[in-house]
Structures are given as C-alpha cells and as structure tokens.
Design a protein around this motif. Structure first.
Motif, PDB file in Angstrom:
ATOM      1  N   ILE A 121      -9.177   2.728  -6.333  1.00  0.00           N
ATOM      2  CA  ILE A 121      -8.197   1.656  -5.999  1.00  0.00           C
ATOM      3  C   ILE A 121      -7.477   1.827  -4.730  1.00  0.00           C
ATOM      4  N   LEU A 122      -6.980   3.601  -4.805  1.00  0.00           N
ATOM      5  CA  LEU A 122      -6.521   3.745  -3.448  1.00  0.00           C
ATOM      6  C   LEU A 122      -7.187   3.360  -1.893  1.00  0.00           C
ATOM      7  N   PHE A 123      -8.629   3.568  -2.121  1.00  0.00           N
ATOM      8  CA  PHE A 123      -9.524   3.812  -1.430  1.00  0.00           C
ATOM      9  C   PHE A 123     -10.215   1.666  -0.949  1.00  0.00           C
TER      10      PHE A 123
ATOM     11  N   ARG B 266      -7.531   6.673  -7.453  1.00  0.00           N
ATOM     12  CA  ARG B 266      -8.182   6.854  -6.262  1.00  0.00           C
ATOM     13  C   ARG B 266      -9.551   5.933  -5.898  1.00  0.00           C
TER      14      ARG B 266
ATOM     15  N   TYR C  32       0.984  -1.737  -0.206  1.00  0.00           N
ATOM     16  CA  TYR C  32      -0.609  -0.304  -0.342  1.00  0.00           C
ATOM     17  C   TYR C  32       0.684   1.106  -0.206  1.00  0.00           C
TER      18      TYR C  32
ATOM     19  N   TYR D 143      -2.021   8.417 -10.232  1.00  0.00           N
ATOM     20  CA  TYR D 143      -3.100   7.795  -9.592  1.00  0.00           C
ATOM     21  C   TYR D 143      -2.908   6.927 -11.194  1.00  0.00           C
TER      22      TYR D 143
END
Lengths: 735, 515
Positions: free
Chosen positions: B215-217, B213, A659, A671
């Motif tokens: 995926i990050l969440f 975003r 992560y 991103y």
C-alpha cells in the motif's frame, strides 16, 4: 466578635451633631467591650465642626483629618481608611441619621464570616426625593445593572480593612459605595444587609446634590459594567495560607503559578485582541455588504495561500525529519557507561483524577523503570473529591518512593493546576510528567538525562515520543496510532531540526526542575498546558528536543470519549494561540529561526484548517456534483492562478497529508495499520466537528477540562491481545 | 583507470560526460534542423505552449490522450518563443532527463555490482547511444520516461536490497507516479512493481509488513493513474477517453488493423520479434548481443538471489510492456527488416526500442565485468566499434530515420512556407490534430490559432467561419475541410467572406476579405 474597630466619620458642617454622635459611639462601643478609634475627616467645614472635634479629642480616642484636596464624601472616606489602625472599619455618616448602636450587631456578623455588613435603611423616613434616589441607586444601578441586593448608598457599613488592600478605588465625590461593593464582591468578599433604624435629620442639612450624584452614579455603574474589574490577587495572608491565586467575579481561583494573567488562559482574549477581532469582523461584514463577491474571492485567495504555505511547510518538515534525523539518540552503551550511583534524583508527577481503573497498571509501569529506586520520587497528585482513586491508591501497597498528595478542591480543576501544586514538593533534579495510563520504556529516565547532556544549553526540555499499546483495539485506536506516529516520529523531529517551537506532548516531557520553575511552571487555565509550555519556553529562547524513547499510552477507543478529548485539545490550541499572540514581538525571530511564522502554521493554521476544511470540501463537492448549477459561480471566486494553486492543494496536498500518516506508520513499523489510513478523511471530519465544539466551549466554558476516561482497554473484548501487546512492548524494550 | 579521488571521481566523470554529450548532440541536431523532425515533437511543444499562450490558455489544453507531465515540464521553457519554435525547450528538458538517466544508471549499476568501473561502462554505453543522443535533443517523451524509470528502479532496488527501506520505497513510488504521468508504459511498470513488492515481502516472510509495503508503494504510484482517469472524466466526461476517443492510439491502431497492417495484433511471437528487433536496431547489435550474454550471466550468477531476479524483471519490464502493447494492438511498430514491403509505411515508432537501453547498457557492462582483466580492452573496442558503425552509417540511427523519412516525420508542406511569408495577423482556423501544416514553421503565434481545443471558437467557426477567423487553412479530409468545404452552404459562406489565396493538391488557404 472582633475586639477593635476604627470608625470613620466624614463630616461637613455638622457642628450640631458631633457631640451626640461621639457620645453615642463611645457608649455603644465601650459597652460592647471594644477598643476603638474615631477618625473624623473634615471636608473644609465652615462652622465650628473642627473646633468641637478637637475639644472632644482631648477626652476620646479621636483623630481629626482635615482635607486639603478633593472635596466629596468618597475622598473623605478614603483618607480616613488610610489612617485606620484596626482591622475592622465602620464608616458612618456624621449627620446622626444612622444609629451607632447598630455597629456591635454588625460586628457580630463580621465575626460570623461576613466580610461587609451594610446597614439597610427603611424607606419611611426618607423624603420623596431621597426615596427616588434610593430606588435609583439601589435598584437600578445596584440590582439591575450589577446584581447587588443591598442598600448601596447606605452611610453605615462595617467591613474588614484588608478588603481595601486588595484593590484600588478611584471614585468620584458620591460613588465610593458602588465601586467598593462591586470590587469587593469581585474580590470574593461576602456582603450582607442588616436592617437598621434610620432617623430623620435633626440638625443641619443634606450636602447631597441629587442630580450630580445620580449622574456620577450612572456613569460609574455603566463604566463598571463595560469595564468590569479584573482579577484580584490573593492578599499576602491568603497566599501564605493557600498559595498563589486570585478572585474574580466573586470566585476564588487557585493558580499556584507565578505566571501573570497576561500569560495565562484565564482570559481567552485581552482587550486589544477583542478590539482587533471586532475590527476584523466589522471590516469583513462591511466588505461583504459593499461587494460580497470580491470579499469571498479575497477570503478564498487568502485561505488558498495559507493552505499552500501549510502544505509546503509540512512537506519540508517531513523531509527534514528524514534527511537530518534530528532526534537525540542515546545508545545502550552510553547508558551502561554510567554507574548507578551517579544517577541524580528524579521526580515523577502523575496527576490522577478518576483514574482508579488504571492506577495499578501505572504503579507497575513505574516499578518497571530501570532507575535506582532510592533516587526516585513519585508524586501521585490526587484530587480531594476523588475519593475512589484516593481509596484505591491507599489500598495499594505502594513502594516507599511513592507519595500521595491530595490537591485541595479549588478552581480551576485542571491537570496543570495539580502539577503546580505538586511542583514545590518535588525534590528531584529532574522532573517528568506521566499520565495514569502511561507505560514508559524502562530506560526512559536514564536516556532523558543523557539526552540533556548531549543537547545544547538552550535545550531545557526533552520530550519522549508517545504512542499506544492498544492500536488494534478498534478502528479509532488504529487511526489514532497512525496520527501519533506521524506527529511524534515525523512532525516533531522535523520541528526540532528547524529549532522551532515544539508543542509538547501531554506527558513524558522531562525538565530540569530549576528550569521548569524558571519558566513559571504550567498555566493552570490552559487545557493543553503541554502545548502552551512548549511555546512559552521557546519564546524565552529555550528549546525542546525529541529523544529516542517512547511512552505508550492508551489510545481513546470510544467515539464520544475521543470527541471530548479532541475538542479539549483544540480548545487548548485556540487558547494557546490567543495567549501567545498577545505580545507577538516576544517571539524570538531571525531568518534562521522564524519562530512566530512557524507558530502561526503549527498552532494557528492547524486549528484554522479544521474549521475551514469541511467548508472547502463542501465547496469542492458542490462544484463537481452540481457543476452546471454552481460551477461558474464557484469558479468566479478563484482567479486563475489561485484556481491552479487551489487545485494543487486539493489533489496533491490532500494526498500528501494522507500519505504522511502512512509514512508515520511505516516509520514505527506499524505496516499493518497503513491500510486504515484511507479512513483518515473521516477522522478529519470528526476533528472538524470537534473544532466547532471547541469554539463553542471557548466562549461558554473555557477552562472546563473534559476528563478523558481511561481503562477501556481493560474491559475490551480484545483485552487479552492488548495485554499481549503491552507485554510484547515491555519485553522488546527490556531486551 | 585510476582517478585522483579528490579531483575526479567516477560520478563526476559520468556527469561531465553526459552533460557534454547532451550539449554536443543537441548542437549537432539543432544545426541540422532535426530537433522537431518528428511530427509528435512539434505536437508536444504546441500542447505545452497552448497551456500558457493559446487562444484559450489553461490546463485543459493538456488534452486527454498524451499524459501530461512532459508537457507540464516543457511549459516554463516554451514560454520563450525562440525555445518553442526551435524545439530547444524540449532539448533542455529531455537533455536534463538524459543526464539524470545516465547518472542514476551509473548508481544503479554500482548498487547491483559494487563495481565503479562496471557502473562507469554502463553509463558510457548508455550515453554514447546515438538514438538516445538524438531523442534527448527532442521534445519527445521517451527520455522523460527513461529518467523516471531509472530513478524508480534505482530506489526500488535499494528497497529490495534492504537499504533505507522506507525512504527508498517512497522515492520509488514517487518516480513511479511520475512515470505514470509521462507515458502509459509507466502504468505497466507500477503494476508490475506492486506485484514484485508483494513477492519480495512474501519471500522475506515479512507477513506483517507485506500488505503495508504494497500500500505504501501503490498509493502514490497509482495515484497518477487515478488523477489521469479523473482528468479525463472531468474534461471529457469519460474516464477512458484517452483510450476510447477517436484521437486515441487505439483508434489509430484500429485503422491500421482495418487495412491489415497490424502484424503483431494478437500474435505473440510476432510481437516479441518485432520488439526484439526494434531494440536491437536501437542498441546496435554489438551491445545488444553483449547484453544478452550479460543477462545470462546475471541470471545464473553464483551470487544470484531472488532479489536480483526481481530487479532483473523490473529492468525487463519495458520489453514486456511493449510486447503486450503490440500484441493487444495498442501500439504498432514498423521496422524495415520485418515489415512487409507491401505496407505503405515501413518505418514507424521504432524509437520505442530505446526504452530497453538502460537494461542493454547494464547487462552489456555486466558481461564486460565478467571478462576480468580483458574488460578494459574489450569495452574500449566495443565502444569504438559501435561508434564507428553508427558514425559511418553502417548501423542506422533508426530513431532519427523515423523522424526524417519514416511515418513519424513531420510533413513539410509548401503551404507552411507560403503562410510564413504571407501571414499578416488575425486568427487562423486550422485542424492542428490532422497536422495540416506546422504551426511552428508557419510562424503563426499560438494565441492566434483556432483549433479543436479552443472552445467556443472552434465550434462556432465551423458554422460561421467568418465570425472569428481571418485565415482558413484546410487539408483534404481534415475537420475544417469536411465541415466547410464539403458542405455547400458553408462553402458559400466561405466564398462570401474569404478569398482563396493558396491552392495546392491537398491544402487550401483562405483569407478574409478586408472591407
């Protein structure tokens, strides 16, 4: 032919040979037109030897030295060498078995470039005993054990006196020759044998105690095999000519650095470390033999604790990088407030080796720097044997502030050696290193200067962040970009917030020139000289700060190229760890700045985990896939608390490590790269393979610098999009 | 009200009030022996206790039906026997969740309204709700979820409103992760939020960032779900064990369905009404209606925006989840005002309504804010009215009622009192899943209990009861009864090695014959 020679003659009860020896020497040397002196060293003769020599001294250039201390030919020779006035020394036994007439011929060989000429005795006049001794000394002790192809114990040798100034000798009675030849060869000197006539002894008797001599020779031969002579620094004249360096095992190394070898990666491990490592290995093997289960259990407990510590530490670093925002921020207003004339001189080093494809790109990037060009000095450090890059550099119309420096071909052939070569030429108050493929942000130099002004006095290096201009080229570059984003945007600022030692990036580290010199420049033998420099400066109480500027580089896009580069980096980390653990107490330590502990995790632990990870993954996989078969056995290695800790590290730790890459991408606004982070475990596997290769190289070719080829982005199918990316970066920066 | 900033801020006041309310409520309910009124309350405590003090301690004792995080949080406290047996272990953790919920609900309201007073009213409405005050004194899991839900919503709102983007998104994901490991409501929450983040990025025309975003969440948010599926697979051999096993809520609901007592099953309007009424009963009609008005004002406010509507969706997500659950038959609620009188039970699971309390409190305060100069007298009046209504019993504290005389109430059987007086050591074979009797009230040490999770003791004891056990406790229809009492051969063994020492209509207790 050299014009002067000092002839050293050790004597003991040779009254019947002296007169002939002196007249033959005088005749030979005068006929050869040589200035000479004869230095007799009498080893407490009980006959008329001394009186005869004193008489002869009235008519010949003779000096008589009488030994008072240790008996033995070796000590006589050493005493005589000390008194020699001329640059060439000829040593000859006083028993008239060696022909003085051979000396001029030997001197000619010295003139031809040989450093030591050894009179090679034919065996026919030797007694059986002496023949046997000769065979033993020359073949067994000389050739077999030390690979010396000469008549080691020959009593007639001619050599340059400077050789004796390079190293010290501590022979026994009969062992001068072997030690001298081994050390001289180690110091880079060439030796040659010249056949001579060898006469039987006419007067007197041999003082050689065969048994004693053999015993001494054997001891010295074995001692020098197991405790080989170390590196020999250049003589003063060599230093004047070539720069700082040394010889070792006959090879010449040009370090160009004042760093002592104890702080260099020339040797991977010092003797204490070798003993400790050996001790650990023996202890582990013994423990394994006594109780393999307990040993494995202990190992797993230790590794689990290490993993857990690393997990907590990295989490703490990431947290701090967000909470503290420690990097030095220089605003545009601050930049504009400084007038152009007030910017100091800046030197840019760019070491290049086979980089002609990207040279013009580099020149453009430097020309795009927003810095007064009359205050800039760009030193292109090119290797002597890199004709293509030299030709390319010369063909470009380089601005006047560029200068090409050709680094003479020498070992080690490394980037830090080239930087050390360039350092004396630097005139700037500040210096920075860029690689050939770098595109720094145009205001980086100005920001660096202002960053220094903002930083505290301990900060002697400011490091710009590194990232890539070709992240989209392929999968490798995408993941590489994610990795760099994590490292430079999160981990290093986190370390900075702790005032911890920071392994520098390979480029874009800015110094004040005087500070860089103070800490000794770069270790020319370390293949990650950047990491080493960062740790070294921390050990001396200094600090590095990250500031808000980025240099864009080319991410490695070819798998093999990447693999070679990565194994070099890991090798360098191993070297750096070994060097700085030679004297751990040199690390600055207090509870607020536990440098040595952080060093263990950031450098040592990072490397260790790359070796261990595949094994632990294999164990985990085996546990789940073959649970009925091996499950209970594997479980038995994990005491319950360790099992839970290990499980935590497995499921939470691995997740977090993954992560963090995502967070790094987000921090950089990449991103679109986040989804590729799911491939990072494969990347980790590749890193582990590279680590094993690095380990192999540490022992086989520790200083080998696997050159990373650049310029693939120029020929990539997505070249145009990379160019667009680069232009976009430059446009964004400039706006 | 004007506060001297340096001494008392709104934030400090919220903290002080919530802590005081939590402690006061806990003392009140403890003194009336209501903390472990719910059968589920004891079960949660026992699960945590077994992890560290069971006959076969270990993480596997967490089981595969209820999500593990609340139990893990209870573990450090149930280590103390007093805290375990009194249920105060749960009070500590739930109480902490309550305080956090109140505080961050305050902060959320402040974020959305920029009004400290409105935020304060939200907090006050929330922390004075008696159903919440009761539940926060118990080991039940509602407050865990509410806390994580509010924290998640707060940070996600910050993200949606473009504040501290990365950090907010990561923290929202983290608390979403926590919620997925607390209750299954959390699974719906993170799924919904993933979609909302996608929508938000689409609305912002942030095409490049949209996928990243999400995926990050979603990666950490869904990781809890993946872990739980993996856990179920590892321990029980079936990743969906929590939903398909005989112990699952679904299996229970099917039993209700078989009896024709699942009114909301595939009936959306009924499901909607059931949950609406449940919320109403938990919130009290006063604030329920106020919140309804507040919601309308919020949605059609002149400052309305896509972002604000997204946040409203998040706040309403517990409603959607519970309605869907009822609709699909994954859960059941019995509430007196709706449940037919013919049903055996008419009060069950009504505490699910508290999940909407954050939303009710927020929108009620939002409406109050709209009243301008009247807000203070209005708010105070509402609070007094509401408190008086609950205090006098005009409004029932329905979540408490369920634990006292609803289906959720723990059985209080005489057998456990007998055992408390007569237990003198040794292992006790007991079908704890059937809740034959209360281990806590019977004073049996947890590490003396043989139950279904204690391999191999349980399996072997159902064949050779004399092998480990000194006590056999069986209830008609439970596993011990079915295996030992209904089987003549095994019954013979029972009587060979044990004496019957307690008899009641439903429960028998046997004690090993000492030689």
């Amino acid at each position: 032919m050299p014009k002067e020679v000092s002839v050293i003659i050790p004597v003991l009860n040779e009254e019947g040979n002296i007169w002939s020896l002196v007249s033959r020497l005088d005749l030979t040397l005068r006929l050869a037109g040589l200035n000479y002196e004869m230095i007799f060293v009498d080893d407490n003769s009980t006959d008329q030897t001394r009186e005869i020599i004193r008489n002869l001294a009235k008519n010949y250039p003779i000096t008589l030295l009488t030994k008072k201390k240790r008996r033995g030919k070796a000590f006589s020779l050493l005493m005589g060498f000390k008194e020699a006035n001329y640059g060439i020394i000829a040593m000859i036994d006083g028993d008239l078995q060696y022909p003085p007439e051979a000396i001029p011929g030997m001197l000619e060989r010295i003139e031809a470039g040989v450093d030591i000429v050894i009179g090679d005795r034919p065996r026919k006049y030797l007694s059986l005993q002496r023949k046997a001794a000769c065979l033993l000394y020359s073949f067994v002790f000389g050739k077999l054990i030390h690979n010396l192809n000469c008549d080691v114990q020959s009593g007639l040798k001619v050599f340059k006196k400077e050789i004796l100034e390079r190293f010290s000798l501590s022979p026994t009675e009969w062992t001068f020759d072997l030690e001298f030849l081994i050390k001289a060869r180690n110091a880079g000197y060439r030796y040659e044998s010249l056949p001579i006539e060898y006469s039987p002894r006419v007067w007197g008797y041999s003082k050689l105690n065969l048994l004693k001599a053999t015993w001494e020779m054997a001891k010295i031969a074995l001692k020098m095999k197991f405790f080989e002579p170390g590196p020999v620094p250049f003589s003063f004249s060599q230093q004047q000519q070539k720069g700082l360096g040394f010889h070792y095992k006959g090879n010449e190394f040009l370090s160009l650095s004042p760093l002592p070898l104890t702080e260099c990666a020339f040797f991977n491990f010092n003797s204490t470390q070798k003993i400790i490592l050996m001790g650990i290995l023996i202890a582990v093997l013994s423990s394994f033999w006594l109780n393999w289960h307990l040993t494995l259990q202990g190992g797993i407990v230790l590794l689990t604790l290490l993993y857990f510590a690393d997990l907590l530490f990295n989490f703490f670093l990431i947290l701090r990088s967000f909470l503290c925002s420690p990097e030095l921020n220089i605003s545009t207003q601050e930049l504009l407030a400084v007038k152009n004339k007030n910017w100091p001189k800046y030197t840019i080093f760019c070491p290049l080796y086979k980089e002609w494809p990207v040279l013009s790109q580099f020149v453009q990037a430097i020309m795009a720097l927003d810095y007064p060009k009359n205050k800039l000095q760009v030193l292109l450090l090119l290797e002597e044997n890199d004709s293509q890059t030299i030709a390319e550099a010369k063909s470009l119309k380089l601005p006047s502030y560029f200068k090409i420096l050709i680094v003479p071909h020498s070992q080690p052939k490394t980037k830090p050696k080239a930087l050390n070569f360039g350092l004396p030429y630097a005139k700037g108050k500040y210096v920075v290193i860029y690689d050939a493929e770098d595109i720094p942000e145009p205001d980086q130099l100005k920001k660096a200067i202002l960053a220094f002004r903002k930083a505290d006095r301990r900060t002697i290096c400011v490091q710009a962040k590194l990232n890539f201009y070709n992240p989209n080229q392929n999968i490798i570059t995408k993941i590489f970009t994610a990795e760099y984003s994590l490292w430079f945007d999160l981990i290093l600022p986190g370390l900075q917030s702790l005032k911890a030692p920071i392994p520098l990036g390979g480029t874009s580290n800015h110094f004040r020139r005087r500070d860089l010199k103070k800490i000794g420049g770069w270790d020319p033998f370390n293949v990650t000289e950047d990491c080493d420099l960062g740790i070294r400066l921390a050990k001396r109480g200094y600090r590095t700060a990250i500031f808000n500027s980025t240099t864009f580089e080319e991410a490695n896009s070819k798998p093999l190229n990447w693999f070679r580069q990565r194994s070099r980096w890991i090798k360098g980390y191993i070297q750096t760890y070994a060097i700085h653990m030679r004297r751990p107490k040199d690390f600055h330590f207090n509870f607020q700045e536990p440098d040595i502990l952080i060093f263990q995790l950031v450098v040592g632990g990072k490397v260790l985990s790359m070796f261990i990870n595949p094994l632990m993954w294999l164990l985990t996989l085996a546990y789940f896939v073959c649970r009925p078969l091996v499950g209970p056995t594997i479980e038995s290695f994990y005491p319950p608390p360790v099992m839970y800790l290990g499980t935590f590290c497995l499921i939470i730790g691995n997740f977090l490590y993954l992560y963090y890459y995502m967070i790094g991408c987000a921090r950089r606004n990449y991103y679109y790269l986040i989804k590729y982070v799911f491939l990072v475990p494969l990347y980790w596997l590749a890193m582990s393979l590279a680590a094993w290769k690095a380990l192999w190289e540490i022992f086989r070719k520790p200083h080998f610098w696997a050159k990373t080829t650049h310029g693939f982005h120029l020929t990539s199918p997505v070249c145009s999009s990379i160019e667009n990316q680069k232009s976009k970066i430059l446009t964004q920066i400039q706006s | 009200m004007i506060f001297r900033k340096k001494i008392i801020t709104y934030e400090n006041l919220v903290l002080i009030l919530s802590i005081s309310a939590a402690i006061a409520a806990t003392i009140y309910f403890y003194s009336r022996d209501l903390i472990i009124a719910y059968g589920d309350a004891e079960s949660h405590l026992n699960i945590a206790k077994r992890v560290i003090s069971g006959l076969t301690p270990g993480m596997a004792q967490l089981g595969g039906i209820w999500l593990p995080l609340p139990h893990l949080l209870l573990v450090p406290f149930v280590a103390n026997n007093f805290l375990w047996r009194t249920g105060l272990a749960g009070s500590i953790v739930s109480g902490t969740a309550f305080v956090l919920s109140t505080f961050f609900l305050y902060k959320l309201t402040l974020l959305l309204t920029s009004s400290q007073s409105t935020a304060f009213w939200t907090a006050l409405i929330f922390l004075t709700n008696p159903n919440l005050l009761y539940l926060q004194s118990t080991p039940l899991t509602e407050l865990f979820l509410i806390a994580f839900f509010i924290l998640n919503t707060y940070f996600l709102s910050k993200f949606i409103l473009n504040q501290d983007e990365i950090v907010s998104l990561i923290l929202a994901a983290f608390f979403g992760f926590c919620s997925t490991l607390s209750r299954y409501d959390g699974w719906f929450l993170v799924a919904l939020e993933t979609g909302l983040i996608f929508l938000h990025s689409w609305w912002q025309k942030a095409k490049d960032q949209r996928q990243g975003r999400v995926i990050l969440f979603a990666t950490p948010a869904f990781y809890g779900i993946i872990l739980w599926l993996g856990w179920n697979f590892l321990i029980f051999g079936n990743p969906l064990y929590f939903n398909t096993s005989v112990f699952s809520a679904r299996a229970q609901q099917l039993a209700w369905k078989a009896r024709g007592e699942l009114p909301a099953y595939f009936n959306l309007p009924i499901a909607f009404i059931y949950y609406l009424v449940t919320v109403l009963n938990n919130a009290g009609i006063i604030f329920f209606l106020t919140a309804g008005l507040g919601l309308l004002f919020y949605l059609f406010d002149r400052k309305r925006s896509f972002s604000r509507w997204l946040i409203a969706l998040i706040l309403l997500s517990p409603f959607a989840f519970n309605v869907i659950s009822l609709f699909l038959g994954q859960s059941v609620i019995f509430i007196p005002s709706l449940t037919p009188a013919s049903f055996e039970w008419r009060l069950f699971n009504v505490r699910y309504g508290v999940m909407m309390m954050p939303a009710v409190a927020f929108w009620a305060a939002y409406f109050i804010k709209k009243l301008g100069k009247l807000k203070l007298p209005f708010a105070v009046s509402l609070l007094i009215l509401n408190s008086a209504a609950f205090g006098t019993g005009f409004f029932r504290v329905i979540s408490l009622d369920d634990g006292v005389f609803g289906l959720s109430a723990a059985k209080k059987v005489d057998a456990q009192n007998w055992l408390k007086q007569n237990y003198d050591g040794g292992l006790v074979l007991l079908d704890d899943y059937a809740r034959t009797l209360s281990v806590i009230r019977a004073n049996i040490p947890m590490n003396r209990l043989i139950y279904i999770g204690t391999k191999p003791y349980w399996q072997e004891s159902l064949i050779f009861p004399e092998k480990y056990s000194r006590w056999l406790v069986m209830q008609k229809g439970d596993e011990v009864w079915n295996n030992l009492y209904e089987n003549p051969e095994k019954l013979a063994r029972v009587y060979k090695y044990f004496n019957k020492v307690y008899t009641s209509e439903e429960i028998l207790i046997f004690k090993r014959i000492d030689h």
